[in-house]
Write a protein that holds these residues in place. Sequence first.
Motif, short mmCIF file in Angstrom:
data_model
loop_
_atom_site.label_atom_id
_atom_site.label_comp_id
_atom_site.label_asym_id
_atom_site.label_seq_id
_atom_site.Cartn_x
_atom_site.Cartn_y
_atom_site.Cartn_z
N ILE A 160 0.82 -1.22 0.00
CA ILE A 160 0.00 0.00 0.00
C ILE A 160 0.85 1.27 0.00
CG2 ILE A 160 -1.70 1.31 1.33
CD1 ILE A 160 -2.90 -1.36 2.22
N PRO A 161 1.87 1.41 0.88
CA PRO A 161 2.69 2.63 0.81
C PRO A 161 3.43 2.78 -0.51
CG PRO A 161 3.05 1.45 2.88
CD PRO A 161 2.28 0.53 2.00
N VAL A 162 3.84 1.66 -1.11
CA VAL A 162 4.54 1.73 -2.39
C VAL A 162 3.63 2.29 -3.46
CG1 VAL A 162 5.78 0.38 -4.13
CG2 VAL A 162 6.01 -0.20 -1.70
N GLN A 163 2.35 1.92 -3.41
CA GLN A 163 1.39 2.41 -4.40
C GLN A 163 0.96 3.85 -4.12
OE1 GLN A 163 -1.61 -0.58 -3.88
NE2 GLN A 163 -0.86 -1.83 -5.58
N ARG A 164 0.93 4.21 -2.85
CA ARG A 164 0.34 5.51 -2.48
C ARG A 164 1.36 6.64 -2.49
NH1 ARG A 164 -3.63 5.41 2.52
NH2 ARG A 164 -4.68 4.11 0.96
N ASN B 33 4.92 8.28 -3.68
CA ASN B 33 5.91 8.26 -4.76
C ASN B 33 5.64 7.10 -5.72
OD1 ASN B 33 8.09 9.21 -6.19
ND2 ASN B 33 9.63 8.33 -4.84
N PRO B 34 4.41 6.98 -6.23
CA PRO B 34 4.07 5.83 -7.07
C PRO B 34 4.87 5.81 -8.37
CG PRO B 34 2.37 7.52 -7.21
CD PRO B 34 3.32 7.96 -6.14
N GLY B 35 5.20 4.61 -8.79
CA GLY B 35 5.94 4.44 -10.02
C GLY B 35 7.45 4.50 -9.87
N ARG B 36 7.94 5.08 -8.76
CA ARG B 36 9.39 5.16 -8.55
C ARG B 36 9.85 3.91 -7.81
NH1 ARG B 36 11.62 8.66 -11.76
NH2 ARG B 36 13.27 9.12 -10.27
N TYR B 37 9.66 2.77 -8.46
CA TYR B 37 9.90 1.51 -7.78
C TYR B 37 11.37 1.30 -7.44
CZ TYR B 37 5.21 0.54 -9.50
OH TYR B 37 3.87 0.61 -9.77
N HIS B 38 12.26 1.83 -8.28
CA HIS B 38 13.69 1.64 -7.99
C HIS B 38 14.08 2.41 -6.74
CE1 HIS B 38 13.59 5.41 -10.20
NE2 HIS B 38 14.82 5.66 -9.81
N ASN B 39 13.47 3.58 -6.49
CA ASN B 39 13.76 4.32 -5.27
C ASN B 39 13.33 3.53 -4.04
OD1 ASN B 39 14.79 6.44 -6.72
ND2 ASN B 39 12.95 7.68 -6.63
N TRP B 40 12.12 2.95 -4.11
CA TRP B 40 11.65 2.13 -3.00
C TRP B 40 12.56 0.93 -2.77
CZ3 TRP B 40 8.13 2.63 0.77
CH2 TRP B 40 7.16 3.64 0.65
N ALA B 41 12.87 0.22 -3.85
CA ALA B 41 13.67 -1.00 -3.72
C ALA B 41 15.06 -0.69 -3.16
CB ALA B 41 13.78 -1.71 -5.07
N ILE B 42 15.71 0.33 -3.70
CA ILE B 42 17.06 0.66 -3.26
C ILE B 42 17.04 1.18 -1.83
CG2 ILE B 42 19.00 2.23 -3.65
CD1 ILE B 42 18.43 1.98 -6.65
N GLY B 43 16.07 2.03 -1.48
CA GLY B 43 16.00 2.56 -0.13
C GLY B 43 15.79 1.46 0.91
N LEU B 44 14.86 0.54 0.64
CA LEU B 44 14.61 -0.55 1.57
C LEU B 44 15.79 -1.50 1.67
CD1 LEU B 44 10.88 -1.26 0.62
CD2 LEU B 44 11.71 -0.33 2.79
N CYS B 45 16.46 -1.72 0.55
CA CYS B 45 17.65 -2.58 0.58
C CYS B 45 18.77 -1.95 1.40
CB CYS B 45 18.13 -2.86 -0.84
SG CYS B 45 17.13 -4.07 -1.73
N LEU B 46 18.92 -0.64 1.31
CA LEU B 46 19.95 0.04 2.12
C LEU B 46 19.64 -0.09 3.61
CD1 LEU B 46 20.58 3.27 0.01
CD2 LEU B 46 22.13 1.33 0.32
N ALA C 247 10.60 -8.57 2.97
CA ALA C 247 9.29 -8.73 2.32
C ALA C 247 8.85 -7.43 1.65
CB ALA C 247 8.25 -9.18 3.35
N TRP C 248 9.12 -6.32 2.30
CA TRP C 248 8.72 -5.01 1.76
C TRP C 248 9.51 -4.69 0.49
CZ3 TRP C 248 8.36 -0.13 5.40
CH2 TRP C 248 7.53 0.82 4.80
N ALA C 249 10.83 -4.92 0.52
CA ALA C 249 11.65 -4.63 -0.66
C ALA C 249 11.27 -5.51 -1.84
CB ALA C 249 13.13 -4.82 -0.31
N ASP C 250 10.72 -6.69 -1.57
CA ASP C 250 10.33 -7.59 -2.65
C ASP C 250 9.18 -7.02 -3.47
OD1 ASP C 250 10.71 -10.21 -3.90
OD2 ASP C 250 8.71 -10.65 -3.13
N VAL C 251 8.35 -6.17 -2.85
CA VAL C 251 7.19 -5.60 -3.55
C VAL C 251 7.62 -4.67 -4.69
CG1 VAL C 251 5.15 -4.14 -3.29
CG2 VAL C 251 5.68 -5.86 -1.55
N PRO C 252 8.39 -3.62 -4.42
CA PRO C 252 8.81 -2.77 -5.55
C PRO C 252 9.76 -3.46 -6.51
CG PRO C 252 9.92 -2.08 -3.53
CD PRO C 252 8.87 -3.08 -3.13
N LEU C 253 10.52 -4.45 -6.00
CA LEU C 253 11.41 -5.18 -6.90
C LEU C 253 10.62 -5.94 -7.96
CD1 LEU C 253 14.35 -6.09 -7.52
CD2 LEU C 253 13.91 -8.08 -6.08
N ASN C 254 9.55 -6.61 -7.54
CA ASN C 254 8.72 -7.32 -8.52
C ASN C 254 8.00 -6.36 -9.45
OD1 ASN C 254 9.36 -9.89 -7.61
ND2 ASN C 254 7.73 -9.92 -6.09
#
Length: 223
Positions: free
Chosen positions: A65-69, A71-84, A117-124
């Motif tokens: 839900i936060p990934v969609q709500r 900064n939507p569409g900026r999946y690489h930002n979400w994935a990289i931030g959560l991975c860090l 689990a959270w980082a897996d969402v924007p990665l997919n």
Amino acid sequence: MSAERRAWWGRHLLFGWVNLALATPVIYLLLGLPLVLRAHGWSGTEIGLLQLTGLPAVFKFALAIPVQRYNPGRYHNWAIGLCLLLIALLVLIAWVQPLGRPGVLFALALLVSVLAAWADVPLNALAIRLFPEPERLRAGSVRSAALFAAAVVGGGLLLVAQERWGWALPFLIMAGMIGAGLPGLLLAERRRTDAPATPSATAVATIDWRGFFHQPRVCGAAS
């Protein structure tokens, strides 16, 4: 093999590696680490309760839900931030070494599970956006292979590393695995951004449909 085919295989390897790196910490904490804890005197109850840290994967739909709500569409930002954040947490666990503090280890393991689990969402989501439809079946196969490989690494090889070189090394290895994939994710997204955008068939159909009904006197002509 053509240059385009090599480029697609490069992306498959990249996403396979990142999936491997994200799954390995959870598998190590749920399958590998209990053997270490048993050898250090943890009871069966304590080890059983530690398995509850895997529950965040069940609620992955809520983590989306936060990934969609925001900064939507900026999946690489979400994935990289959560991975860090996950990398920092793994380094913290390596430094703290909470073998004698079950509550602390449970809390840290739960955070690892949440972030993985959270980082897996924007990665997919990023994989779906970067791979064309003919490549998505292969991408799913690579993902499945990566999960099985994570079971081998997290449930076996990292136990060997822990036995020979101590508590910290497996967590540092896992942090390094995640970090190694981040430049590739950023580069893949930039290459996609640089390419000219082509509207999908669904988008074109929607535009045509709306355009038809926005024409002047369409309804009057139809009547």
